[in-house]
Structure formats: C-alpha cells, structure tokens
Design a protein around this motif. Structure first.
Motif, short mmCIF file in Angstrom:
data_model
loop_
_atom_site.label_atom_id
_atom_site.label_comp_id
_atom_site.label_asym_id
_atom_site.label_seq_id
_atom_site.Cartn_x
_atom_site.Cartn_y
_atom_site.Cartn_z
N LEU A 208 0.84 -1.20 0.00
CA LEU A 208 0.00 0.00 0.00
C LEU A 208 0.88 1.26 0.00
CD1 LEU A 208 -3.09 0.14 -0.05
CD2 LEU A 208 -3.04 0.60 2.40
N GLY A 209 1.98 1.19 0.74
CA GLY A 209 2.94 2.29 0.72
C GLY A 209 3.48 2.54 -0.67
N SER A 210 3.78 1.45 -1.39
CA SER A 210 4.28 1.59 -2.77
C SER A 210 3.22 2.18 -3.69
CB SER A 210 4.72 0.22 -3.30
OG SER A 210 5.81 -0.29 -2.56
N MET A 211 1.97 1.81 -3.48
CA MET A 211 0.89 2.33 -4.31
C MET A 211 0.72 3.84 -4.08
SD MET A 211 -1.86 -0.82 -4.12
CE MET A 211 -2.66 -0.53 -5.70
N TYR A 212 0.81 4.26 -2.83
CA TYR A 212 0.75 5.69 -2.53
C TYR A 212 1.95 6.42 -3.12
CZ TYR A 212 -3.24 5.86 0.69
OH TYR A 212 -4.51 5.85 1.23
N GLU A 213 3.12 5.81 -3.03
CA GLU A 213 4.33 6.45 -3.54
C GLU A 213 4.27 6.65 -5.05
OE1 GLU A 213 9.21 5.89 -3.60
OE2 GLU A 213 7.92 4.31 -2.76
N ARG A 214 3.75 5.65 -5.76
CA ARG A 214 3.72 5.68 -7.23
C ARG A 214 2.44 6.28 -7.79
NH1 ARG A 214 5.28 -0.71 -7.65
NH2 ARG A 214 7.34 -0.60 -6.62
N PRO B 113 10.62 -7.20 6.27
CA PRO B 113 11.92 -6.76 5.74
C PRO B 113 11.77 -5.74 4.62
CG PRO B 113 11.87 -9.15 5.99
CD PRO B 113 10.47 -8.67 6.19
N SER B 114 10.80 -5.95 3.73
CA SER B 114 10.58 -5.00 2.65
C SER B 114 10.10 -3.66 3.19
CB SER B 114 9.56 -5.55 1.65
OG SER B 114 10.03 -6.73 1.04
N GLY B 115 9.23 -3.71 4.20
CA GLY B 115 8.76 -2.49 4.83
C GLY B 115 9.90 -1.75 5.51
N GLN B 116 10.79 -2.49 6.15
CA GLN B 116 11.93 -1.87 6.81
C GLN B 116 12.87 -1.24 5.79
OE1 GLN B 116 13.18 -5.35 8.94
NE2 GLN B 116 11.77 -4.99 10.65
N PHE B 117 13.10 -1.94 4.69
CA PHE B 117 13.97 -1.38 3.65
C PHE B 117 13.34 -0.12 3.05
CE2 PHE B 117 15.25 -0.85 -0.75
CZ PHE B 117 16.64 -0.86 -0.65
N ASN B 118 12.05 -0.18 2.75
CA ASN B 118 11.38 0.97 2.16
C ASN B 118 11.31 2.15 3.12
OD1 ASN B 118 10.87 0.10 -0.48
ND2 ASN B 118 9.06 -1.04 0.16
N ARG C 47 -1.11 10.08 -5.71
CA ARG C 47 0.22 9.98 -5.11
C ARG C 47 0.27 10.78 -3.81
NH1 ARG C 47 4.95 11.11 -9.21
NH2 ARG C 47 4.03 9.18 -10.03
N ASP C 48 0.81 10.16 -2.76
CA ASP C 48 0.86 10.80 -1.45
C ASP C 48 2.07 10.25 -0.71
OD1 ASP C 48 0.51 11.63 1.22
OD2 ASP C 48 -1.67 11.66 1.02
N ALA C 49 3.15 11.01 -0.70
CA ALA C 49 4.40 10.54 -0.10
C ALA C 49 4.27 10.36 1.42
CB ALA C 49 5.53 11.52 -0.41
N VAL C 50 3.48 11.21 2.06
CA VAL C 50 3.31 11.09 3.51
C VAL C 50 2.60 9.78 3.86
CG1 VAL C 50 2.20 12.09 5.54
CG2 VAL C 50 3.32 13.59 3.87
N GLN C 51 1.55 9.46 3.11
CA GLN C 51 0.85 8.20 3.33
C GLN C 51 1.74 7.01 2.99
OE1 GLN C 51 -2.08 7.35 4.67
NE2 GLN C 51 -2.53 9.47 5.18
N ALA C 52 2.59 7.17 1.98
CA ALA C 52 3.52 6.10 1.62
C ALA C 52 4.43 5.77 2.80
CB ALA C 52 4.36 6.51 0.42
N LEU C 53 5.03 6.81 3.39
CA LEU C 53 5.91 6.59 4.53
C LEU C 53 5.15 5.99 5.71
CD1 LEU C 53 8.55 6.88 6.09
CD2 LEU C 53 7.92 9.26 6.58
N ARG C 54 3.95 6.48 5.97
CA ARG C 54 3.17 5.97 7.10
C ARG C 54 2.93 4.47 6.97
NH1 ARG C 54 -2.17 5.21 8.86
NH2 ARG C 54 -3.09 5.76 6.85
N HIS C 55 2.59 4.02 5.77
CA HIS C 55 2.33 2.59 5.57
C HIS C 55 3.63 1.78 5.58
CE1 HIS C 55 -1.64 4.16 4.38
NE2 HIS C 55 -2.06 2.96 4.71
#
Length: 241
Positions: free
Chosen positions: A66-72, A96-101, A78-86
């Motif tokens: 969901l974070g990736s969907m908000y980022e892209r 692990p993917s969430g931690q990397f992102n 597109r909502d970078a703040v929501q991307a980071l929150r997710h």
C-alpha cells in the motif's frame, strides 16, 4: 491459466466468508492479482481497495504494498506522507521490505525530511533478516580486554564518542545495551541492531553510531568472527566511555 482462474475463484470464496482464517492473506492475493493483471484485467483501483482491506487487518506485506501504491500513485493519488506511514507500519510489524522501504524513504526524503540516522536504523533491521541463523558469538564489554589485552571489538570499530546531542535532548547521562551484528564470509558487517537497550528512545542513534563505526574502512574485525553473529554489551556515557 485454468489453474490461476481456479485459484481466483477459491480466493473470492475466502474473502466473501467473514472471520475465516487467512482472510487477510486472501485479500492480499486478490489485490496482487488485480495489481499485476494476472488472470484478470489489471485494475489498480480495485487492487488498492483489496490491499486496503488486508492492510486494515495489519497484514505487513499489504501495508508495504500500500505504501508503494501511494508512492507511485497507482490506484490512488500519489501521497508521499501516506507512503511513509504505511511503510513504517509494515516495518514495525517486522516486514523486511517495509523496513527497507522505510529506510529508503528517510534516506530519500520521501514524505519526510531526510534523516540518515533513521535510514541507517531501518536499513540495518532489513539486512538483519538476511543473516538469521548465524551461530552466536557473545563478547565482553567493548572497553574490556581479554586474553592478554586482545579486544573482542577493536577500538577502531567502536563509535569515537557517544550520541551526545541525542542524549542531552532526551536528558540521558548514561545508556547501556547489547549490540547484535553478523559478519558474513567476506568479513562484511551485516544487520546491526539492538538486542536490549536501557533507553528505547535512543534506538535510532545507538544503531546508527555503531553501524557507521563497524562498517568503516578502519574497522578490522577478527577473522574468527566470520560467519558468526556477534553480541556485544555496550555503554554510552555523556562524560566519556
């Protein structure tokens, strides 16, 4: 193709039945099918709707996607703040993917100001998943010597000073903890993280300080550490080590 369509029918049945085991996983699978256009016509908005349902059940993978969907801006504005929150929610759940992102977001100022200290912390946590299973090598306090003066953690591998600014901001004069990291077969430090920390508020700085010193070119670790997980007690004191 027939097999994929059969799977889709099974998934639809699963998500249509309330309170069944694995419902969030089924919702996630539905989201991925629509997001990637497998067995169905790709539809990002439908994918986003299913992904949101799975994320509401604290499915870490769904939260990261969901974070990736908000980022892209896929299926949603597109909502970078929501991307980071997710990303952060997925990271806190151990993805692990969430931690990397999350590390990537802090490093690249995605939805927040650039923060290399938090970026290091999340990158290290993501990397720690890659070295699980290494046999543990428990060491003494970094300032203590063993076997004729030989140090388990050489001076040049320790932070040159405590994170004074952060400790002063938090009103901390002394912090103790246990550091975990692994050394791979090539001698590279991997997955620096805390196993225990007397002041959790300093979790980002403590990892970042050791990450920087352990990964520096001046840090030369004993060959015996290769292929091992190392646990070292440490102490930060504002007036000195």
């Amino acid at each position: 193709m027939k097999f994929i369509r059969l799977c889709l029918i099974v998934i639809v049945a699963a998500v249509a039945t309330p309170c069944v085991a694995g419902e969030a996983d089924a919702q996630l699978m539905m989201a991925l099918l629509y997001w990637r256009g497998r067995a169905v016509v790709r539809d990002d908005r439908v994918a986003f709707a299913w992904m949101s349902k799975a994320a509401q059940r604290n499915n870490a993978e769904a939260l990261n996607h969901l974070g990736s969907m908000y980022e892209r801006g896929e299926g949603v504005e597109r909502d970078a703040v929501q991307a980071l929150r997710h990303f952060e929610q997925a990271a806190e759940l151990g993805s692990p993917s969430g931690q990397f992102n999350t590390g990537r977001a802090y490093n690249g100022a995605i939805g927040t100001r650039r923060d290399t200290i938090r970026a290091r912390y999340w990158y290290e946590l993501a990397d720690a998943h890659e070295v699980r299973g290494y046999p543990a090598l428990v060491g003494p306090h970094p300032t203590e010597s063993t076997d004729g003066g030989k140090r388990q953690l050489p001076d040049q591998c320790r932070p040159s000073r405590p994170p004074i600014l952060a400790m002063n901001r938090l009103g901390l004069r002394e912090v103790s903890g246990r550091l975990f990291f692994a050394v791979d077969g090539e001698g590279k430090v991997r997955g620096v993280r805390n196993q225990a920390l007397s002041a959790p508020e300093l979790r980002y700085e403590s990892v970042a300080w050791f990450s920087e010193s352990l990964r520096s070119e001046r840090c030369q670790l004993d060959v015996a550490m290769r292929g091992r997980a190392v646990v070292v007690p440490y102490r930060f004191v504002v007036t000195g080590w």
